[in-house]
Design a protein around this motif. Structure first.
Motif, short mmCIF file in Angstrom:
data_model
loop_
_atom_site.label_atom_id
_atom_site.label_comp_id
_atom_site.label_asym_id
_atom_site.label_seq_id
_atom_site.Cartn_x
_atom_site.Cartn_y
_atom_site.Cartn_z
N ALA A 27 5.59 2.98 2.93
CA ALA A 27 4.52 3.96 2.71
C ALA A 27 3.16 3.30 2.82
CB ALA A 27 4.69 4.61 1.34
N GLN A 28 3.02 2.12 2.21
CA GLN A 28 1.74 1.42 2.25
C GLN A 28 1.41 0.94 3.65
OE1 GLN A 28 -0.52 0.90 -0.57
NE2 GLN A 28 -1.69 0.74 1.33
N VAL A 29 2.39 0.39 4.34
CA VAL A 29 2.16 -0.14 5.68
C VAL A 29 1.75 0.97 6.65
CG1 VAL A 29 3.27 -1.19 7.70
CG2 VAL A 29 3.65 -2.15 5.42
N THR A 30 2.47 2.08 6.62
CA THR A 30 2.16 3.17 7.55
C THR A 30 0.84 3.83 7.21
OG1 THR A 30 3.62 4.64 6.27
CG2 THR A 30 4.55 3.59 8.24
N ASP A 31 0.51 3.89 5.92
CA ASP A 31 -0.79 4.42 5.52
C ASP A 31 -1.90 3.48 6.04
OD1 ASP A 31 -2.11 6.41 3.30
OD2 ASP A 31 -3.16 4.50 3.34
N ASP A 32 -1.70 2.19 5.87
CA ASP A 32 -2.68 1.22 6.38
C ASP A 32 -2.83 1.33 7.89
OD1 ASP A 32 -3.06 0.27 3.83
OD2 ASP A 32 -1.81 -1.52 4.09
N ILE A 63 10.85 12.25 4.80
CA ILE A 63 10.93 11.56 6.09
C ILE A 63 10.74 10.06 5.88
CG2 ILE A 63 9.84 11.32 8.35
CD1 ILE A 63 9.06 14.31 8.12
N LEU A 64 9.76 9.70 5.07
CA LEU A 64 9.52 8.29 4.77
C LEU A 64 10.76 7.63 4.19
CD1 LEU A 64 7.59 5.82 4.14
CD2 LEU A 64 7.32 6.88 1.90
N ASN A 65 11.38 8.25 3.21
CA ASN A 65 12.55 7.66 2.56
C ASN A 65 13.71 7.49 3.53
OD1 ASN A 65 11.41 7.37 -0.01
ND2 ASN A 65 11.91 9.47 -0.59
N GLN A 66 13.90 8.48 4.40
CA GLN A 66 14.99 8.39 5.37
C GLN A 66 14.72 7.30 6.40
OE1 GLN A 66 17.09 9.90 3.42
NE2 GLN A 66 18.11 10.87 5.14
N VAL A 67 13.49 7.24 6.88
CA VAL A 67 13.14 6.20 7.86
C VAL A 67 13.29 4.81 7.23
CG1 VAL A 67 11.22 5.20 9.18
CG2 VAL A 67 11.64 7.67 9.25
N ALA A 68 12.83 4.66 5.99
CA ALA A 68 12.98 3.38 5.30
C ALA A 68 14.45 3.01 5.15
CB ALA A 68 12.29 3.44 3.94
N LEU A 69 15.28 3.98 4.81
CA LEU A 69 16.71 3.74 4.66
C LEU A 69 17.32 3.23 5.96
CD1 LEU A 69 19.42 4.08 3.09
CD2 LEU A 69 19.49 6.43 3.95
N TRP A 70 17.02 3.92 7.07
CA TRP A 70 17.62 3.56 8.35
C TRP A 70 17.02 2.28 8.93
CZ3 TRP A 70 16.78 9.36 9.25
CH2 TRP A 70 17.88 10.08 8.75
N ARG A 71 15.84 1.90 8.47
CA ARG A 71 15.24 0.63 8.90
C ARG A 71 15.58 -0.51 7.95
NH1 ARG A 71 10.70 0.39 12.27
NH2 ARG A 71 9.71 -1.14 10.88
N GLY A 72 16.18 -0.20 6.81
CA GLY A 72 16.51 -1.21 5.83
C GLY A 72 15.30 -1.79 5.13
N GLU A 73 14.32 -0.93 4.82
CA GLU A 73 13.07 -1.36 4.20
C GLU A 73 12.82 -0.62 2.90
OE1 GLU A 73 10.75 -2.53 8.36
OE2 GLU A 73 10.56 -0.51 7.51
N ASP A 74 11.98 -1.19 2.05
CA ASP A 74 11.61 -0.55 0.80
C ASP A 74 10.66 0.61 1.08
OD1 ASP A 74 11.23 -0.47 -2.17
OD2 ASP A 74 9.17 -0.90 -1.55
N PRO A 75 10.96 1.81 0.57
CA PRO A 75 10.10 2.96 0.86
C PRO A 75 8.65 2.78 0.42
CG PRO A 75 12.20 3.69 -0.03
CD PRO A 75 12.17 2.19 -0.18
N ALA A 76 8.44 2.19 -0.74
CA ALA A 76 7.07 2.00 -1.23
C ALA A 76 6.29 1.07 -0.30
CB ALA A 76 7.08 1.45 -2.65
N TRP A 77 6.96 0.02 0.15
CA TRP A 77 6.32 -0.91 1.10
C TRP A 77 6.00 -0.21 2.41
CZ3 TRP A 77 7.89 -2.70 5.93
CH2 TRP A 77 7.14 -3.77 6.45
#
Length: 259
Positions: free
Chosen positions: A245-250, A229-243
């Motif tokens: 992941a950290q932001v949403t965890d924070d 889910i994270l990877n797909q959301v990052a793809l559709w938002r045009g963002e780096d998945p690792a970044w």
């Protein structure tokens, strides 16, 4: 990664709680919020949160069970909220799609739990389905009294999302966004959500992402699918998945005031 919505008390997980948690952790999920939807499940969720490292829980009464709300229920939620593992009141809110409890019962239980959360100075974990206008009307008077609010499993319109975001709500996104039949509108509004107000969740065992490959043998969703889910959301938002992941965890740790 932090999964803010795991229904680990579901009977679908009755035989393999430990394995589900272990698979999630092996997949990189470092935190999970176990959802309480009535008194019994809130008690179960707390017991599981106390058992498994990296897990916390909510305590509340879902709109489907709002007819069960009374003073004894309120007292029971207050007692559960005293445990350090309980970090939010909920799941509570409105669901005018099925009306398993009447709208009047839902509104009564929702308002009472908002008041309880305000008294306890705790964030709220909210549900809204086909009830946006009334949901906002009941929530508005409490917003300045609550330390944080997340509308979990958001499936509304872009206009509804903007109204929630303008009020400072966090928005929980599930694998619904991976559904090519029902999730396209949600997918299109993803860029509207500021990263600092975005949370991710599986809502397991429900809402298995339809685009998982290889396709799982069963329809049971698990928190170990959060990375997808994270990877797909990052793809559709045009963002780096690792970044992301950290932001949403924070975000989750800030909202629920976790170390």
């Amino acid at each position: 990664m932090f999964d803010i919505g795991v229904n680990l008390t579901s009977t679908q997980f009755a035989r393999d709680h430990a394995e589900v948690v272990q698979r999630a952790q092996q997949a990189g999920v470092s935190g999970m919020l176990l959802t309480g939807t009535n008194l019994h499940e809130s008690q179960q969720a707390l017991a599981m949160a106390q058992k498994y490292v990296g897990c916390w829980s909510t305590a509340g009464v879902h709109p489907h069970d709002a007819s069960q709300w009374d003073e004894s229920a309120a007292q029971a939620i207050i007692e559960l909220a005293g445990a350090p593992e309980v970090v939010a009141i909920g799941e509570c809110g409105l669901d005018f799609n099925r009306n398993f409890s009447t709208p009047a019962e839902q509104e009564c239980a929702f308002t009472a739990q908002l008041a309880l959360a305000a008294d306890l100075v705790m964030p709220v974990f909210l549900h809204c389905r086909e009830a946006h206008e009334r949901f906002i009307a009941l929530l508005d008077p409490w917003l300045d009294k609550l330390p944080g609010v997340v509308l979990h499993c958001f499936t509304g319109t872009q206009a509804e999302a903007r109204e929630c975001l303008a009020r400072g709500l966090f928005i929980g996104i599930t694998g619904w966004v991976c559904d090519e039949r029902r999730g396209l509108e949600l997918r299109e509004l993803l860029p509207v959500i500021p990263a600092q107000q975005l949370l991710l969740e599986t809502d397991a065992p429900y809402l298995l992402p339809r685009d998982l490959k290889p396709k799982p043998a069963t329809r049971r969703n698990e928190p170990c699918y959060l990375p997808h889910i994270l990877n797909q959301v990052a793809l559709w938002r045009g963002e780096d998945p690792a970044w992301l992941a950290q932001v949403t965890d924070d975000n989750a740790r800030r909202l629920f005031r976790l170390a």
